[in-house]
Design an enzyme around this catalytic site. Structure first.
Site, PDB file in Angstrom:
ATOM      1  NE  ARG A 172      70.045  46.515  28.985  1.00  0.00           N
ATOM      2  CZ  ARG A 172      70.165  46.071  30.023  1.00  0.00           C
ATOM      3  NH1 ARG A 172      69.228  45.487  30.757  1.00  0.00           N
ATOM      4  NH2 ARG A 172      71.302  46.337  30.689  1.00  0.00           N
ATOM      5  NE  ARG A 211      75.357  49.986  25.546  1.00  0.00           N
ATOM      6  CZ  ARG A 211      75.569  49.816  26.852  1.00  0.00           C
ATOM      7  NH1 ARG A 211      76.533  50.387  27.388  1.00  0.00           N
ATOM      8  NH2 ARG A 211      74.844  48.944  27.681  1.00  0.00           N
ATOM      9  NE  ARG A 251      71.603  43.916  35.982  1.00  0.00           N
ATOM     10  CZ  ARG A 251      72.697  44.348  35.096  1.00  0.00           C
ATOM     11  NH1 ARG A 251      73.751  44.203  35.033  1.00  0.00           N
ATOM     12  NH2 ARG A 251      71.805  45.277  34.067  1.00  0.00           N
ATOM     13  CE  LYS A 307      79.240  46.675  29.665  1.00  0.00           C
ATOM     14  NZ  LYS A 307      77.832  45.758  29.357  1.00  0.00           N
ATOM     15  NE  ARG A 357      70.020  48.861  34.699  1.00  0.00           N
ATOM     16  CZ  ARG A 357      71.292  48.628  33.932  1.00  0.00           C
ATOM     17  NH1 ARG A 357      72.238  48.232  34.794  1.00  0.00           N
ATOM     18  NH2 ARG A 357      71.078  48.641  32.657  1.00  0.00           N
TER      19      ARG A 357
HETATM   20  P1  AMP Z   1      74.249  49.702  30.826  1.00  0.00           P
HETATM   21  O1  AMP Z   1      74.061  50.111  32.452  1.00  0.00           O
HETATM   22  O2  AMP Z   1      75.613  49.856  30.596  1.00  0.00           O
HETATM   23  O3  AMP Z   1      73.821  48.452  30.459  1.00  0.00           O
HETATM   24  O4  AMP Z   1      73.535  50.952  30.178  1.00  0.00           O
HETATM   25  C1  AMP Z   1      72.303  51.158  30.352  1.00  0.00           C
HETATM   26  C2  AMP Z   1      71.634  51.885  29.165  1.00  0.00           C
HETATM   27  O5  AMP Z   1      72.178  53.140  29.040  1.00  0.00           O
HETATM   28  C3  AMP Z   1      71.767  51.221  27.906  1.00  0.00           C
HETATM   29  O6  AMP Z   1      70.816  50.019  27.655  1.00  0.00           O
HETATM   30  C4  AMP Z   1      71.558  52.507  26.856  1.00  0.00           C
HETATM   31  O7  AMP Z   1      70.044  52.657  26.867  1.00  0.00           O
HETATM   32  C5  AMP Z   1      72.296  53.568  27.718  1.00  0.00           C
HETATM   33  N1  AMP Z   1      73.511  53.685  27.245  1.00  0.00           N
HETATM   34  C6  AMP Z   1      74.661  53.321  27.857  1.00  0.00           C
HETATM   35  N2  AMP Z   1      75.819  53.662  27.310  1.00  0.00           N
HETATM   36  C7  AMP Z   1      75.455  54.145  26.147  1.00  0.00           C
HETATM   37  C8  AMP Z   1      76.270  54.242  25.120  1.00  0.00           C
HETATM   38  N3  AMP Z   1      77.637  54.335  25.106  1.00  0.00           N
HETATM   39  N4  AMP Z   1      75.652  54.573  23.964  1.00  0.00           N
HETATM   40  C9  AMP Z   1      74.293  54.992  23.688  1.00  0.00           C
HETATM   41  N5  AMP Z   1      73.578  54.394  24.902  1.00  0.00           N
HETATM   42  C10 AMP Z   1      74.176  54.108  26.223  1.00  0.00           C
END
Ligand code: AMP
Length: 224
Positions: A175, A92, A131, A17, A164
């Protein structure tokens, strides 16, 4: 309809994304709001929000809505009316989608398209396992199986690469499960509104980009 486009990118962790949002922005002038980047920024700064988010992020769980929704909607609604945006990682879950919908509808700024980047689970596990992110500029890098990540630096800025915490195997599994349970239902919400477009995401970055540009009606030849 390219300028002022209001887009959401939805896809499982590792769908690309962030990468696709960056590529889109090479063609259209859109604000990029990434909830994950925002939380990681707060985490690096050690703010109360970052510390609160950290425990959930490291476990691969969603940060609670009462923390997430206000901060993201605040960012979205601060974008000038005529400007467009790409939301990456938000909404989400159903509640987040409904709250976003309420705010945008109240200002007649409905979403133009919600792009679902669909990637198979084996491909996700492969990608996330390899990654690595640049500490300085956050660009993602793919490290091959058996390749020594510590011997590599960032292709963009020469910064140090790191993995990460939430790309560790246990967090990745969680996740993906959270995505299937909580985020997939959001697709139905947008399908009913007629704004959902499906893009297969197992292909190369360039091919996925081409398909997204076609789906959201951005001419490939046009560069800013
Ligand atoms: P991402 O980089 O989008 O994979 O997000 C990393 C982490 O941030 C996720 O696994 C969640 O713990 C948190 N996170 C990101 N976006 C959201 C969201 N819209 N709602 C809740 N937690 C989020």
């Amino acid at each position: 309809m390219a300028q002022g486009l209001r887009l959401v990118l939805i896809g499982p962790p590792g769908a690309g994304k962030g990468t696709q949002a960056q590529l889109l922005r090479e063609h259209v002038d859109l604000a990029h709001i990434s909830s994950g980047d925002l939380f990681r920024h707060h985490l690096r700064q050690g703010t109360p929000l970052g510390l609160r988010a950290k425990e959930y992020m490291n476990r691969g769980e969603l940060v609670p809505d009462e923390v997430t929704i206000d901060i993201i909607l605040g960012k979205v609604m601060s974008i000038p009316d005529d400007d467009g945006f790409i939301l990456d990682g938000f909404p989400r879950n159903r509640n987040q989608a409904q709250e976003l919908d309420k705010k945008l509808t109240a200002e007649s700024r409905n979403l133009d398209k919600v792009v679902h980047i669909d990637v198979s689970e084996p491909a996700l596990l492969r990608r996330l396992g390899g990654r690595y992110i640049c500490r300085a500029c956050q660009s993602p890098h793919a490290i091959g199986l058996g390749e020594d990540a510590s011997a590599r630096t960032c292709d963009q800025c020469g910064g140090e690469l790191y993995q990460r915490d939430d790309d560790a195997p246990a967090a990745v599994k969680k996740r993906i499960q959270v995505y299937n349970d909580e985020t997939m239902p959001v697709l139905g919400f947008y399908r009913k509104r007629g704004v959902l477009v499906e893009v297969p995401g197992d292909d190369t970055i360039a091919e996925v980009n081409k398909q997204i540009m076609a789906a959201v009606d951005v001419p490939t030849a046009r560069k800013l």
